[in-house]
Structure formats: structure tokens, C-alpha cells
Design an enzyme around this catalytic site. Structure first.
Site: not given
Ligand code: 0GY
Length: 290
Positions: A27-28, A45, A73, A120, A126, A153, A177, A245
Site C-alpha cells: 500500500h503506497c 486535498y 483520490t 479502488r 472527507r 476504503y 487499513h 502508506d
Molecule cells: C490512504 C489514506 C488516505 C487517502 C487516500 O486516496 C486517498 O486520497 O487513500 C486518507 O486520507 O486516509 O490510504 O492513503
């Protein structure tokens, strides 16, 4: 736009725990760089740039041999940065993409050729505006035909709400997670119990036992996360995955030392056999079988 959050640690420590040969960071992410691979206009973000060269350097420094790069995302359904990294990794990386229901067969075939083996679906409010279940169904049908799996997720409270949809998925399903447990609640309480039940009753389910730095309330060295991850590793040894991560988007409280994230492994997988399954056998079976 400037990055909204802390940037990754440029000088992690060397782990004390030596990863076994063939270990996979399952997971990265890759972020940009934004001037080459622009971030999605709809993102919630803006991360620090974290390109493939930095990821591969970290892989080698920590002692991993391979990566699973998960579409984040902030790049939306534009998988180009991730695909560019997969191609450069020359067989040492697999990918998990984000696609929309109207994705063409040719685009899916190209993603497969580059090393993508999953899609995914993100339900974390958020990060995205989650869609109704029906949105995802045609995607599932298409990717099942390619032998891919689904990565989901979500936050702990979403599980009961989406239970019927989640449990109806016909492919292997990997949960990010541990389904984001509230680690101040008991490991044998009803909230985490529902997640354990999902794993128990639905053998297509896998869990990443990742992100102590994200789930912790007490902070490093993440003692409060250990019982949750260890419980899953011991109960479902053939369906758990681990990873860094990196580059840890959306962290405000502290930026973890990636060496210490590796050193978390022997605390949650307490025998050599469990560690080998977690780091080598399980990700190889899911991502490098074909
Ligand atoms: C992660 C967790 C986060 C972000 C994302 O796709 C993403 O933007 O997964 C988070 O903010 O909890 O796995 O990187």
C-alpha cells in the site's frame, strides 16, 4: 495550490527488522509531480509531490523488493502517474486504479498490460463524494472478467450501512487499513467485531493491516493499534497485507518515520511464518499470479 498537509519524511531511519526477500509494500501511492501529472480538479486535498524515483529509492532503502501502488483520490480517475511508475518498475510493481463506469475496454486492457490488478472504491467522505451502490456494479462486472479484485476504503461506521453491497461483491475484496477501527474501543467489542465477522463469513475478503500512523490515538510507536492488526494477522494469516502508506497523505499530527513503520511488523506478526505470509506469500498470490 500549496500542499495542505505535512510532507513525507525525507530521511527515514533504517529499520531494525530486516524484511524477508521478496517483500511487497502493498500500500503506497505516487503523487505527481504535479507539473507532469496534474492533480484532479475535483480533489479534496493537494499533496506534496512524491514521484516514482522517490518511491523506488524508499523501497530499496527499507528492504522491500516490490510495490503495490494504489491510486489516490487527489489524482481522481486519471491513472497516468501510477501507470508511468508501473512501467518504470519493470515488473516490480502492480497497481490499483480508479475507473469510471464508462471506461473503455481498450483503457482497461492498457491498465492490465501496465500491471493494474484491481480497482479502488473510496467511501471516505472527507476524500470523495461517495456514490450509490449501483454506480459501482458495472465496474465490478467489467473488472471481474479481467481477474482483478476490488479495494474498498471506508470508515468503521460505513460497514453496517453498506453491508449488503460489500458482501455481494463477487471478486476478492481488499479492505484498506482494517476498515479504520476506532482503536480506543475494545478489540473484542461490537464495532471491530463486525469487521471480523465480515472477514470470517466472507472468504473473498482480505484486509490491509496498515496505517498504524493514521489509526493511532496514542502516537508512535502505535501501541494502541497493535491488538487490532495482530488479531487479524493471527486469525486470517492468508488474507492480510502490509505496506508503508508512503507518502502518507492527509496527516497533520505527525509524519511517521517509514523505518519505524517496517519495525511495526514483528509486533503484529510474531512468527517468521506469519511474517512471510504477510509480506511475501499473500501479496504475491494476489498481485503476481498472472
Ligand atoms: C490512504 C489514506 C488516505 C487517502 C487516500 O486516496 C486517498 O486520497 O487513500 C486518507 O486520507 O486516509 O490510504 O492513503
Amino acid at each position: 495550490m500549496d500542499p495542505d498537509w505535512l510532507c513525507f519524511d525525507p530521511n527515514p531511519s533504517k529499520p531494525t527488522y530486516q524484511l524477508p526477500p521478496g517483500s511487497v509494500d502493498a500500500h503506497c501511492h505516487i503523487f505527481g509531480p504535479g507539473d507532469v501529472f496534474p492533480y484532479a480538479p475535483e480533489r479534496k486535498y493537494t499533496p506534496c509531490d512524491a514521484g516514482k524515483d522517490k518511491l523506488f529509492a524508499l523501497r530499496d532503502f527499507l528492504g522491500y523488493e516490490r510495490n503495490v501502488i494504489v491510486q489516490a483520490t487527489c489524482h481522481g480517475a486519471d491513472n497516468r502517474a501510477m501507470v508511468d511508475a508501473l512501467v518504470a518498475a519493470d515488473g516490480r510493481a502492480r497497481g490499483v486504479a480508479t475507473v469510471r463506469p464508462d471506461v473503455s475496454d481498450a483503457a482497461l486492457a492498457e491498465l492490465h498490460e501496465a500491471g493494474v490488478r484491481g480497482v479502488r472504491f473510496n467511501f471516505v467522505r472527507r476524500l470523495v463524494d461517495p456514490k450509490p451502490d449501483a454506480y459501482y456494479l458495472p465496474i465490478v462486472e467489467r473488472i471481474a472478467a479481467l481477474g482483478w479484485h476490488v479495494v474498498i476504503y471506508f470508515e468503521a461506521q460505513d460497514l453496517a450501512q453498506r453491508w449488503d453491497f460489500f458482501t455481494s461483491l463477487p471478486t476478492p475484496v481488499v479492505v484498506d487499513h482494517m476498515g479504520r477501527p476506532d482503536v480506543t474501543k475494545p478489540v473484542d467489542g461490537p464495532e471491530f467485531g463486525l469487521f471480523v465477522r465480515l472477514m470470517e463469513e466472507h472468504p473473498q475478503y482480505w484486509s490491509k493491516v496498515t496505517c498504524p500512523e493514521r489509526l493511532t490515538v496514542s502516537g508512535p510507536p502505535y501501541d494502541d493499534v497493535v491488538p487490532f492488526a495482530r488479531h487479524l494477522v493471527e486469525r486470517f494469516p492468508d488474507r492480510v497485507l502490509y505496506g508503508t502508506d508512503w507518502p502518507h497523505p492527509n496527516l497533520k499530527s505527525h509524519m511517521p518515520d517509514d523505518g519505524k513503520i517496517v519495525d511495526f511488523v514483528p509486533r503484529i506478526a510474531t512468527t517468521e511464518e506469519l511474517r512471510h505470509k504477510l509480506l511475501v506469500d499473500n501479496p504475491t498470490r494476489l498481485y503476481w499470479a498472472g
